[in-house]
Enzyme design. Structure first.
Site, PDB file in Angstrom:
ATOM      1  N   TYR A 148       0.630  -1.391   0.418  1.00 52.99           N
ATOM      2  CA  TYR A 148      -0.039   0.121   0.129  1.00 52.99           C
ATOM      3  C   TYR A 148       0.650   1.634   0.265  1.00 52.99           C
ATOM      4  O   TYR A 148       0.030   2.487   0.361  1.00 52.99           O
ATOM      5  CB  TYR A 148      -1.288   0.410   1.246  1.00 52.99           C
ATOM      6  CG  TYR A 148      -1.333  -0.885   2.016  1.00 52.99           C
ATOM      7  CD1 TYR A 148      -2.567  -1.934   0.479  1.00 52.99           C
ATOM      8  CD2 TYR A 148      -1.251  -1.675   3.222  1.00 52.99           C
ATOM      9  CE1 TYR A 148      -2.551  -3.072   1.321  1.00 52.99           C
ATOM     10  CE2 TYR A 148      -1.206  -3.011   3.296  1.00 52.99           C
ATOM     11  CZ  TYR A 148      -2.574  -3.676   2.936  1.00 52.99           C
ATOM     12  OH  TYR A 148      -2.699  -4.709   2.749  1.00 52.99           O
ATOM     13  N   HIS A 149       1.956   1.233  -1.100  1.00 52.08           N
ATOM     14  CA  HIS A 149       2.978   2.508  -0.567  1.00 52.08           C
ATOM     15  C   HIS A 149       3.378   2.935  -2.007  1.00 52.08           C
ATOM     16  O   HIS A 149       4.499   2.705  -2.328  1.00 52.08           O
ATOM     17  CB  HIS A 149       4.093   1.993   0.158  1.00 52.08           C
ATOM     18  CG  HIS A 149       4.199   1.649   1.712  1.00 52.08           C
ATOM     19  ND1 HIS A 149       4.708   1.039   2.454  1.00 52.08           N
ATOM     20  CD2 HIS A 149       2.876   1.976   2.279  1.00 52.08           C
ATOM     21  CE1 HIS A 149       4.497   0.574   3.267  1.00 52.08           C
ATOM     22  NE2 HIS A 149       3.363   0.818   3.534  1.00 52.08           N
ATOM     23  N   PRO A 150       2.511   3.227  -2.705  1.00 45.95           N
ATOM     24  CA  PRO A 150       2.838   3.744  -4.000  1.00 45.95           C
ATOM     25  C   PRO A 150       3.170   5.051  -4.019  1.00 45.95           C
ATOM     26  O   PRO A 150       2.666   5.564  -3.581  1.00 45.95           O
ATOM     27  CB  PRO A 150       1.656   3.856  -4.940  1.00 45.95           C
ATOM     28  CG  PRO A 150      -0.012   4.184  -3.884  1.00 45.95           C
ATOM     29  CD  PRO A 150       0.892   2.954  -2.821  1.00 45.95           C
TER      30      PRO A 150
END
Length: 542
Positions: A456-458
């Protein structure tokens, strides 16, 4: 007419709206596509995965990933006040000093570690108190876990038995080692940026919060951004900005909005008949952390049985207990080979099963732990699928797309198996649930391809030096900035919520400084528009 329009009420957008509206002489509009953060499951920490694929989720997916057997990866993103800070795992990690120093060395002037540290401290109210690394009186509450599940302690003990150092504070001088994560919680409840920054100032008359409003494009007059076209209640309308428009819609949202507005690769804009405003590599250089979790069964109690009346009462009355768990309670950082400037693998340990991209049902009592590729060398792209603003963009992360990334995940999986074999872990593991078939490179890599997922770290779709300058101004146009995780030149070594909040804090100073400079040189004769606050000021559910 507003002085500033901020698009996206997420981890950075709420910060910007709160900080900019501290000046009573400016009027700020904050536009959010989602609704107010009213659902109980938003605020109860252990319930965050129940938000996946709900009305609170943008519910995106990648294109078929080449290295994942053409599998599409699920990409949850928060769609409510607080954005993804309202549905994340609340882990407070800043990254490594080397991340920011490399940004600065590569041309991101003003973004070295020593230059961004004051903004981390400004944002933070750490219950341990303030020191050279931490703040004690900022809006964002950072606290110890109120769950302290012994399964996560067993993982930490197992890692120490395997020879890795214990680390009490991943955000101080040394990042390597294992331990418990601090969380963005207040009294055992989620402390999103909506809770920390927005709610306390929502009644300001110079701040207008517009929810359930889908931003369609930035409006330009020549090369200058003058407003935003939004859609709400089935009607399209235009909101004007006298000074600046700031996009804080996240790595996916901000890039998508720029492309829809004519800012992006010329060939792509031409293909969709979008009038070009600026030819920039929007959507390129995208990065994310790819995580692979190993799941085991246990005879001990896990979060599978946390939702009881007794635990709900414990949360409500004392702000502690299993429902305060942020799921990823513990973890650590590892260098898997010599010659690195910092860790290349991060672990998360959970007191429950964590499988099927976080969508799997808790069918048995279990625990999970696993590595992510922390400093990926692979990059992806975000491109348009359609000129229709309601059609999601095409996202290809290219997970495990380089040999370096494959070697990091292989080394991380071997660390995971080693820790699971230690006495502390063997005391709590009763059997295998979802684990590799074997320990060869081929078996481990096949496992990574089949079960891995986003962490969940774009980031980096509008990166400094390529799409925006070091002051976060979009290159080649006027009156437009981007301030969120998309501006990171490369993804940091760690969870991205705290760095994104830092970006919001620094962006507010950059914008205020520009206004002060303009007023000093030209005389500030602007008359702020009068606006009525439309903000919802909900109580945080008990």
């Amino acid at each position: 007419m507003y002085d500033y329009i901020v698009v996206g009420a997420g981890s950075a957008g709420c910060v910007l709206a709160a900080r900019l509206s501290e000046d009573p002489d400016v009027n700020v509009a904050l536009i959010e596509a989602g609704a107010a953060d009213t659902a109980d499951e938003i605020h109860i920490p252990a319930a965050f995965s129940s938000l996946f694929k709900s009305q609170w989720d943008w519910d995106l997916d990648t294109e078929p990933e080449p290295e994942l057997h053409r599998r599409r990866a699920y990409l949850p993103r928060g769609k409510m006040l607080g954005g993804s800070s309202s549905m994340n795992a609340m882990i407070y990690i800043r990254g490594n000093r080397a991340d920011y120093d490399q940004w600065a060395a590569d041309g991101a002037t003003g973004w070295s570690y020593d230059e961004v540290l004051p903004y981390f401290r400004k944002a933070e109210s750490n219950e341990r108190g303030g020191d050279d690394f931490h703040g004690a009186d900022g809006p964002l509450t950072v606290s110890e876990s109120r769950s302290m599940n012994p399964l996560c302690d067993a993982w930490v003990d197992g890692a120490v038995e395997a020879g890795y150092p214990h680390n009490e504070d991943f955000n101080a001088g040394e990042q390597l080692g294992v331990g418990r994560f601090q969380t963005t919680q207040r009294g055992g409840m989620r402390c999103s940026t909506a809770v920390a920054y927005l709610r306390p100032v929502a009644e300001r008359t110079n701040l207008t919060i517009i929810t359930d409003a889908h931003a369609r494009k930035v409006v330009f007059d020549g090369q200058r951004a003058v407003g935003v076209e939004i859609e709400r209640d089935g009607e399209v309308e235009e909101i004007r900005a006298d000074r600046e428009v700031v996009l804080s819609a996240g790595a996916y949202g901000s890039a998508h909005l720029l492309l829809l507005s004519g800012v992006g690769p010329a060939a792509q804009l031409d293909a969709f008949g979008i009038e070009k405003v600026a030819d920039l590599p929007v959507g390129e250089r995208m990065q994310d952390h790819y995580m692979v979790m190993l799941n085991y069964t246990t005879e001990l109690e896990t979060l599978m049985t946390a939702a009881t009346p007794a635990n709900a009462e414990l949360l409500q009355k004392e702000g502690r207990g299993p429902l305060t768990s942020n799921i990823g309670e513990a973890g650590g950082f590892f260098e898997t080979r010599e010659g690195l400037t910092g860790p290349d693998v991060q672990f998360h340990s959970t007191p429950c099963l964590f499988a099927e991209e976080g969508l799997g049902a808790q069918t048995v009592q279990g625990l999970a732990a696993g590595p992510c590729v922390l400093k990926p060398t692979s990059t992806g792209t975000l491109t348009l699928r359609s000129p229709d603003p309601h059609v999601a963009p095409r996202i290809l992360h290219n997970y495990l797309g380089t040999e370096e990334d494959k070697q990091s995940i292989l080394a991380g999986l071997r660390i995971a198996l080693n820790i699971a074999s230690q006495p502390a872990m063997q005391k709590v593991i009763s059997g295998d649930h979802i684990v590799p078939a074997g320990a060869s490179d081929e078996e481990l890599l096949e496992f990574a391809r089949q079960v891995g997922q986003t962490l969940y770290h774009p980031t980096s779709t509008c990166s400094i030096g390529h799409v925006v300058d070091p002051e976060l101004k979009v290159i080649g146009v006027e009156g437009l900035r981007v301030a969120d995780a998309s501006v990171m030149p490369t993804v940091v070594r760690g969870n991205t919520n705290a760095p994104t909040i830092m970006i919001g804090e620094k962006a507010a100073d950059l914008i205020a400084g520009a206004r002060t400079a303009a007023g000093a040189t030209a005389g500030d004769a602007s008359t702020p528009a009068t606006a009525t606050a439309t903000a919802q000021n909900q109580e945080v559910p008990a």
